[in-house]
Design an enzyme around this catalytic site. Structure first.
Site, PDB file in Angstrom:
ATOM      1  N   ARG A  88      -0.207   5.969   2.548  1.00 26.54           N
ATOM      2  CA  ARG A  88      -0.379   4.739   1.753  1.00 26.54           C
ATOM      3  C   ARG A  88      -0.225   3.480   2.587  1.00 26.54           C
ATOM      4  NH1 ARG A  88       1.863   7.194  -1.989  1.00 26.54           N
ATOM      5  NH2 ARG A  88       2.422   8.759  -0.471  1.00 26.54           N
ATOM      6  N   THR A  89       0.751   3.437   3.490  1.00 29.99           N
ATOM      7  CA  THR A  89       0.921   2.210   4.272  1.00 29.99           C
ATOM      8  C   THR A  89      -0.269   2.029   5.208  1.00 29.99           C
ATOM      9  OG1 THR A  89       3.307   2.423   4.096  1.00 29.99           O
ATOM     10  CG2 THR A  89       2.486   0.924   5.784  1.00 29.99           C
ATOM     11  N   LYS A 117      -0.105  13.095  28.607  1.00 26.45           N
ATOM     12  CA  LYS A 117      -0.244  13.190  30.076  1.00 26.45           C
ATOM     13  C   LYS A 117       0.958  12.577  30.773  1.00 26.45           C
ATOM     14  CE  LYS A 117      -5.289  12.566  29.989  1.00 26.45           C
ATOM     15  NZ  LYS A 117      -6.328  11.622  30.400  1.00 26.45           N
ATOM     16  N   ARG A 138       3.558   1.775  13.200  1.00 30.12           N
ATOM     17  CA  ARG A 138       4.659   2.540  12.610  1.00 30.12           C
ATOM     18  C   ARG A 138       5.161   3.495  13.676  1.00 30.12           C
ATOM     19  NH1 ARG A 138       4.977   5.613   6.880  1.00 30.12           N
ATOM     20  NH2 ARG A 138       5.329   3.464   6.290  1.00 30.12           N
ATOM     21  N   HIS A 171      11.443  -1.839   7.183  1.00 30.96           N
ATOM     22  CA  HIS A 171      10.074  -1.708   6.666  1.00 30.96           C
ATOM     23  C   HIS A 171       9.745  -3.061   5.998  1.00 30.96           C
ATOM     24  CE1 HIS A 171       6.419  -0.014   5.366  1.00 30.96           C
ATOM     25  NE2 HIS A 171       6.829   1.084   4.787  1.00 30.96           N
TER      26      HIS A 171
HETATM   27  C1  NCD Z   1       8.349   4.659   2.655  1.00 34.02           C
HETATM   28  C2  NCD Z   1       8.595   4.757   4.137  1.00 34.02           C
HETATM   29  O1  NCD Z   1       7.733   5.203   4.891  1.00 34.02           O
HETATM   30  O2  NCD Z   1       9.677   4.337   4.537  1.00 34.02           O
HETATM   31  N1  NCD Z   1       7.024   4.909   2.322  1.00 34.02           N
HETATM   32  C3  NCD Z   1       6.134   3.846   2.326  1.00 34.02           C
HETATM   33  O3  NCD Z   1       5.902   3.234   3.341  1.00 34.02           O
HETATM   34  N2  NCD Z   1       5.621   3.496   1.151  1.00 34.02           N
HETATM   35  C4  NCD Z   1       9.294   5.447   1.831  1.00 34.02           C
HETATM   36  C5  NCD Z   1       9.452   6.906   2.086  1.00 34.02           C
HETATM   37  O4  NCD Z   1       8.804   7.491   2.953  1.00 34.02           O
HETATM   38  O5  NCD Z   1      10.248   7.502   1.353  1.00 34.02           O
END
Ligand code: NCD
Length: 359
Positions: A88-89, A117, A138, A171
């Protein structure tokens, strides 16, 4: 250039700072240049981003409006570097980039990059940055996005870095979409000020809660409830920040008692990907599930939120209740991320002007 510039500080000096002290290094003239920690967003910045997200959302309703938004950044490229599972992100940022016309490239699995590598992750990202005007990343290592922002600021081609989730610590863009969702949900009931907000589940390792709890300190009279089994309670470091900001909170394991008292319930899943020895499986988390029966004691204007993905912590039977706003959160995420990207590139004024002239 801001007063606190990342190319004026050594990594060791910078890395030794807390999130609040790091924040000025990421902001220039009241706008984010990098978006790395929740602590960099002041209340005026939050309000600006929320109102910009609403302008973008409304402009995007017409084809001419969409074309205008896409013309803003059609000549720029974003690198989506997701070295941790994400759907989703990732899709939220991808859609946000499309709304503002940014062309995207992605690396979603470091096993397909030259890291196998023996290349250092820093070198990998520096390579990606050569093709990009923005890095959205991420990473499982807390602070890695900050390290990249610092490293790139000390090259001849610095580019902004957006943290799309780092380790167990931050986040920030999820926290922005959560604030946008709360602000929209409470539009007719006085806004976020004065509201009582419960965080439930794995608060120890859930980075979304850690980022959002801080943002709530900017609102008057907000009270937080941290509802979790003792083993999964929120970190002392965040509580110290809340104490310093004067935000009242309660630490409890009594979910039943909290439900009727609060205006928002923010559910989270158990983050067992961080388990060392399967320890979460030995904790009874069933008392921290939101069930259909709870709907009858929940306030009539309250909202139920979740960053998703969910497991058993919210019964799907709850989804059809109008107070369940977690699917709206997903959509809000796309708008606020589009707003953040526009503001990073200084396109916010043009978008506001367009909205005023075309509404
Ligand atoms: C969250 C995360 O990745 O921290 N998910 C997200 O980005 N919507 C929450 C989770 O993974 O529980």
């Amino acid at each position: 250039m801001s007063k606190a510039a990342l190319n004026q500080v050594s990594w060791d000096q910078f890395n030794g700072l807390g999130a609040i002290e790091k924040a000025p290094y990421f902001v220039e003239n009241g706008r984010s240049y990098h978006a790395l920690v929740a602590q960099q967003f002041s209340r005026p910045m939050l309000e600006d981003l929320c109102s910009l997200a609403t302008d973008v959302r409304r402009i995007a309703k017409t084809r001419d409006g969409s074309r205008f938004l896409q013309s803003q950044l059609f000549d720029k490229h974003a690198m989506l570097y997701f070295a941790q599972p994400s759907t989703r992100t990732y899709l939220s940022f991808y859609s946000a980039c499309q709304i503002v016309g940014l062309q995207t490239m992605n690396v979603r699995d470091s096993s397909t990059s030259s890291e196998v590598k023996g290349e250092s992750p820093e070198d990998s990202v520096r390579t990606f940055s050569s093709y990009a005007d923005l890095i959205i990343m991420r990473h499982p290592a807390g602070g890695f996005a900050e390290r990249i922002a610092w490293m790139l600021s000390n090259t001849s081609r610095p580019v902004p870095v957006v943290n799309a989730g780092s380790g167990k610590d931050q986040h920030p863009t999820q926290a922005l979409l959560d604030i946008y969702t709360l602000a929209r949900s409470f539009e007719k009931t006085g806004g976020i000020d004065g509201k009582k907000i419960a965080f439930v589940g794995d608060l120890k390792r859930g980075r979304t809660v850690r980022s959002l709890a801080w943002l709530l300190t900017h609102y008057e009279g907000v009270k937080a409830y941290f509802v979790a089994p003792p083993e999964l309670q929120i970190g002392e470091d965040i509580l110290k920040q809340l104490d310093a900001a004067g935000m009242p909170y309660e630490i409890t394991a009594d979910f039943e008692k909290v439900i009727p008292e609060v205006d928002a319930i923010y559910m989270t899943r158990i983050q067992d990907e961080w388990d060392v020895d399967n320890e979460s499986s030995r904790i009874d988390t069933s008392k921290f599930y939101f069930t259909k029966d709870h709907l009858s004691v929940l306030k009539k204007d309250a909202v139920i939120m979740h960053p998703l993905p969910r497991r058993k912590e919210i019964d799907p039977a709850v989804d059809s209740d109008p107070r369940a706003v977690y699917w709206r959160q997903v959509r809000n995420g796309m708008w606020i991320r589009a707003a953040l990207i526009l503001s990073i590139f200084g396109c916010d004024d043009a978008v506001r002007t367009y909205y005023k002239e075309h509404k």
